[in-house]
Design an enzyme around this catalytic site. Structure first.
Site, PDB file in Angstrom:
ATOM      1  N   GLU A 190       0.821  -1.200   0.000  1.00  0.00           N
ATOM      2  CA  GLU A 190       0.000   0.000   0.000  1.00  0.00           C
ATOM      3  C   GLU A 190       0.859   1.255   0.000  1.00  0.00           C
ATOM      4  O   GLU A 190       1.967   1.279   0.537  1.00  0.00           O
ATOM      5  CB  GLU A 190      -0.937  -0.010   1.214  1.00  0.00           C
ATOM      6  N   CYS A 197       3.572   8.524   1.130  1.00  0.00           N
ATOM      7  CA  CYS A 197       4.159   7.578   2.083  1.00  0.00           C
ATOM      8  C   CYS A 197       4.352   6.262   1.341  1.00  0.00           C
ATOM      9  O   CYS A 197       3.373   5.628   0.945  1.00  0.00           O
ATOM     10  CB  CYS A 197       3.184   7.448   3.253  1.00  0.00           C
ATOM     11  N   CYS A 235       7.124  -6.892   6.854  1.00  0.00           N
ATOM     12  CA  CYS A 235       8.315  -6.474   7.591  1.00  0.00           C
ATOM     13  C   CYS A 235       8.674  -7.587   8.561  1.00  0.00           C
ATOM     14  O   CYS A 235       7.792  -8.172   9.191  1.00  0.00           O
ATOM     15  CB  CYS A 235       8.051  -5.179   8.350  1.00  0.00           C
ATOM     16  N   CYS A 259       7.411  -5.304  15.176  1.00  0.00           N
ATOM     17  CA  CYS A 259       7.037  -4.383  16.247  1.00  0.00           C
ATOM     18  C   CYS A 259       5.598  -4.714  16.649  1.00  0.00           C
ATOM     19  O   CYS A 259       4.730  -4.886  15.782  1.00  0.00           O
ATOM     20  CB  CYS A 259       7.144  -2.943  15.781  1.00  0.00           C
ATOM     21  N   CYS A 289       2.445  -2.679  15.329  1.00  0.00           N
ATOM     22  CA  CYS A 289       2.408  -2.333  13.896  1.00  0.00           C
ATOM     23  C   CYS A 289       1.754  -3.455  13.105  1.00  0.00           C
ATOM     24  O   CYS A 289       2.185  -4.612  13.170  1.00  0.00           O
ATOM     25  CB  CYS A 289       3.823  -2.087  13.393  1.00  0.00           C
ATOM     26  N   GLY A 304       7.351  -1.896   5.690  1.00  0.00           N
ATOM     27  CA  GLY A 304       8.733  -2.366   5.611  1.00  0.00           C
ATOM     28  C   GLY A 304       9.752  -1.466   6.264  1.00  0.00           C
ATOM     29  O   GLY A 304       9.467  -0.318   6.617  1.00  0.00           O
ATOM     30  N   GLU A 305      10.938  -2.019   6.427  1.00  0.00           N
ATOM     31  CA  GLU A 305      12.053  -1.292   7.031  1.00  0.00           C
ATOM     32  C   GLU A 305      13.028  -0.916   5.897  1.00  0.00           C
ATOM     33  O   GLU A 305      13.756  -1.771   5.391  1.00  0.00           O
ATOM     34  CB  GLU A 305      12.727  -2.187   8.082  1.00  0.00           C
ATOM     35  N   SER A 365      12.525   6.671   7.309  1.00  0.00           N
ATOM     36  CA  SER A 365      12.127   6.348   8.680  1.00  0.00           C
ATOM     37  C   SER A 365      12.654   4.957   9.014  1.00  0.00           C
ATOM     38  O   SER A 365      12.474   4.012   8.254  1.00  0.00           O
ATOM     39  CB  SER A 365      10.601   6.373   8.790  1.00  0.00           C
ATOM     40  N   HIS A 369       9.693   5.327  20.227  1.00  0.00           N
ATOM     41  CA  HIS A 369       8.527   4.727  20.891  1.00  0.00           C
ATOM     42  C   HIS A 369       8.670   4.371  22.366  1.00  0.00           C
ATOM     43  O   HIS A 369       7.687   3.996  23.006  1.00  0.00           O
ATOM     44  CB  HIS A 369       8.029   3.488  20.144  1.00  0.00           C
ATOM     45  N   ASN A 417      -2.762   3.933  15.958  1.00  0.00           N
ATOM     46  CA  ASN A 417      -3.850   3.585  15.048  1.00  0.00           C
ATOM     47  C   ASN A 417      -4.160   2.115  15.186  1.00  0.00           C
ATOM     48  O   ASN A 417      -3.311   1.274  14.889  1.00  0.00           O
ATOM     49  CB  ASN A 417      -3.451   3.904  13.605  1.00  0.00           C
ATOM     50  N   CYS A 440      -0.754   5.710   9.758  1.00  0.00           N
ATOM     51  CA  CYS A 440       0.518   5.037  10.084  1.00  0.00           C
ATOM     52  C   CYS A 440       0.265   3.688  10.712  1.00  0.00           C
ATOM     53  O   CYS A 440      -0.521   3.578  11.646  1.00  0.00           O
ATOM     54  CB  CYS A 440       1.294   5.794  11.155  1.00  0.00           C
TER      55      CYS A 440
HETATM   56  N1  SAH Z   1       9.957   0.483   9.383  1.00  0.00           N
HETATM   57  C1  SAH Z   1      10.096   1.886   9.460  1.00  0.00           C
HETATM   58  C2  SAH Z   1       9.164   2.653   8.554  1.00  0.00           C
HETATM   59  C3  SAH Z   1       7.728   2.201   8.450  1.00  0.00           C
HETATM   60  S1  SAH Z   1       6.702   2.415   9.851  1.00  0.00           S
HETATM   61  C4  SAH Z   1       9.953   2.357  10.886  1.00  0.00           C
HETATM   62  O1  SAH Z   1       9.542   1.566  11.729  1.00  0.00           O
HETATM   63  O2  SAH Z   1      10.308   3.501  11.144  1.00  0.00           O
HETATM   64  C5  SAH Z   1       6.329   4.162   9.848  1.00  0.00           C
HETATM   65  C6  SAH Z   1       5.952   4.702  11.204  1.00  0.00           C
HETATM   66  O3  SAH Z   1       4.627   4.261  11.624  1.00  0.00           O
HETATM   67  C7  SAH Z   1       6.900   4.246  12.298  1.00  0.00           C
HETATM   68  O4  SAH Z   1       7.232   5.294  13.158  1.00  0.00           O
HETATM   69  C8  SAH Z   1       6.057   3.231  12.993  1.00  0.00           C
HETATM   70  O5  SAH Z   1       6.549   2.975  14.273  1.00  0.00           O
HETATM   71  C9  SAH Z   1       4.697   3.860  12.971  1.00  0.00           C
HETATM   72  N2  SAH Z   1       3.613   2.929  13.305  1.00  0.00           N
HETATM   73  C10 SAH Z   1       3.613   1.589  13.120  1.00  0.00           C
HETATM   74  N3  SAH Z   1       2.440   1.064  13.546  1.00  0.00           N
HETATM   75  C11 SAH Z   1       1.703   2.081  14.013  1.00  0.00           C
HETATM   76  C12 SAH Z   1       0.367   2.167  14.557  1.00  0.00           C
HETATM   77  N4  SAH Z   1      -0.391   1.101  14.676  1.00  0.00           N
HETATM   78  N5  SAH Z   1      -0.081   3.381  14.920  1.00  0.00           N
HETATM   79  C13 SAH Z   1       0.686   4.482  14.755  1.00  0.00           C
HETATM   80  N6  SAH Z   1       1.926   4.458  14.228  1.00  0.00           N
HETATM   81  C14 SAH Z   1       2.444   3.274  13.866  1.00  0.00           C
HETATM   82 FE1  SF4 Z   2       8.424  -2.077  13.049  1.00  0.00          FE
HETATM   83 FE2  SF4 Z   2       8.498  -0.304  11.013  1.00  0.00          FE
HETATM   84 FE3  SF4 Z   2       8.574  -2.952  10.555  1.00  0.00          FE
HETATM   85 FE4  SF4 Z   2       6.306  -1.860  11.429  1.00  0.00          FE
HETATM   86  S1  SF4 Z   2       7.288  -1.454   9.481  1.00  0.00           S
HETATM   87  S2  SF4 Z   2       7.266  -3.784  12.153  1.00  0.00           S
HETATM   88  S3  SF4 Z   2       7.109  -0.258  12.766  1.00  0.00           S
HETATM   89  S4  SF4 Z   2      10.100  -1.746  11.654  1.00  0.00           S
END
Ligand code: SAH
Ligand code: SF4
Length: 365
Positions: free
Chosen positions: A93, A106, A113, A117, A120, A170-171, A202, A226, A301, A344
């Site tokens: 997406e 975005c 990923c 986390c 996420c 993704g990272e 990010s 976080h 979210n 996000c």
């Molecule tokens: N993997 C990278 C980039 C993608 S995530 C990273 O983790 O930075 C982009 C952002 O959305 C990150 O800051 C992530 O921690 C945040 N994010 C992930 N899940 C979320 C959620 N459920 N609600 C709000 N922000 C979230």
């Molecule tokens: Fe963590 Fe970013 Fe991967 Fe989501 S996309 S699992 S926030 S590293």
């Protein structure tokens, strides 16, 4: 699978090498990069400053293949979300967020990923594979089109997309080479010509890759922090167990060193009762001492089956006040596009998860 070269995979440098192989002059690379990225052309016949013979040759050996739009959704607040098909089992997406003075896209860098986390939704889906350059830059290409940007018909009007953030699925630093090549195209004056301040990577804190990124790029950096201590961050962002807080913050400081005006954006998702107390805020102030930064508080979210809840507005406000009182620039990110699950961390796509399947196999066999 076609064995033609997908030209969207090539930076200008790659394209010069490609034309050299064809026995053509290097300036052809500039011309074709412009057709692809400044005019959004996907048909060799439209490249009118190339000879007919060269256009014919290109059609034989090369192609311009973008991801395919499966679903195009628009939110009541103007946010757009596209589900893009990459191959049979995988889609990602991409989200466009319009604001008064800018339009931010975005983009996703991986199918799923692997970092898991806990808050996420992408991380809960597992991981399949890295995106190619064509699939990453292709999101910009497709979004431009879908937003009605058409410079061949309307002249070279202002681009609708002014900022790019690698905050989709993704990272990005675990898809390092393709992320760097995509950044190259985003900054290239013959392609998208964005300034380095308008492109943000990010990361959850892949320390060695941050060091390598500094060697090759100076785009803006956002760190998904976080949590203000290792104990909590180990749980929320498991890669912290490998690269703990101190190392991550040092790597960020190193990344922006050499330019006193630069700041790292610290992303901090607000989880009710988990990381959102005034004591956490005070701890965060201490931890960020010595790192030029600004903080983005992201109200959590939710997604199906999550154990977390969004912090209350009052808790977010209290948290923000502690940071501001201590001199930290702090914004609360407005939730956008939540009626279409485009906020996000809500991005899902379709991920044929290889990691889980392997783990399951191990568990069974
Ligand atoms: N993997 C990278 C980039 C993608 S995530 C990273 O983790 O930075 C982009 C952002 O959305 C990150 O800051 C992530 O921690 C945040 N994010 C992930 N899940 C979320 C959620 N459920 N609600 C709000 N922000 C979230
Ligand atoms: Fe963590 Fe970013 Fe991967 Fe989501 S996309 S699992 S926030 S590293």
């Amino acid at each position: 699978m076609s064995d033609k070269v997908n030209l969207l995979n090539l930076t200008r440098g790659d394209m010069e090498a490609f034309f050299a192989d064809l026995g053509e002059k290097p300036f052809r690379a500039k011309q074709v990069i412009q057709w692809l990225h400044q005019y959004g052309v996907s048909d060799f016949a439209a490249m009118t400053n190339l000879s007919k013979a060269l256009r014919g040759k290109l059609a034989e050996v090369a192609e311009i293949r973008t991801p395919e739009v499966l679903v195009d959704q628009a939110s009541a607040d103007g946010t757009h979300k596209w589900l893009l098909k990459l191959d049979k089992g995988n889609s990602v997406e991409t989200v466009f967020i319009p604001e008064k003075n800018r339009g931010t896209l975005c983009i996703s860098s991986q199918v799923g990923c692997a970092l898991e986390c806990s808050f996420c939704s992408t991380g809960q889906q597992g991981f399949n594979r890295n995106l190619s350059v064509a699939e990453i830059i292709g999101q910009v290409w497709v979004a431009n089109k879908a937003l009605g940007w058409d410079p061949l018909a309307n002249g070279k009007e202002e681009r609708i997309i002014s900022n790019i953030v690698f905050m989709g699925m993704g990272e990005p630093l675990l898809n390092f080479d393709n992320t760097v090549k995509t950044i190259d195209l985003l900054l290239d004056d013959f392609a998208y010509g964005l300034s380095k301040r308008r492109v943000t990577v990010s990361t959850s804190g892949v320390v060695p890759a941050l060091g390598r990124l500094k060697e090759v790029s100076d785009v803006a950096l956002a760190l998904s922090l976080h949590a203000p201590n290792d104990e909590l961050r180990d749980k929320l962002v498991p890669i912290n167990q490998k690269y703990p807080l101190r190392e991550v913050l040092d790597a960020c400081r190193h990344y922006i060193s050499g330019d006193t005006r630069r700041k790292v954006t610290i992303e901090y998702v607000m989880l009710d009762g988990v990381n959102d107390s005034p004591a956490h805020a005070r701890e965060l102030v201490k931890v960020l001492r010595g790192l030029p930064s600004k903080v983005n508080l992201i109200p959590f979210n939710p997604f199906p089956d999550t154990q977390y809840r969004r912090s209350t507005d009052a808790a977010i406000e209290r948290f923000r006040e502690v940071l501001i009182k201590n001199g930290l620039i702090t914004l609360t990110r407005r939730t956008r596009g939540d009626d279409i699950d485009a906020a996000c961390g809500q991005l899902v796509g379709q991920v044929t998860d290889k990691t889980r399947r392997i783990q399951n196999k191990l568990a069974v066999g």
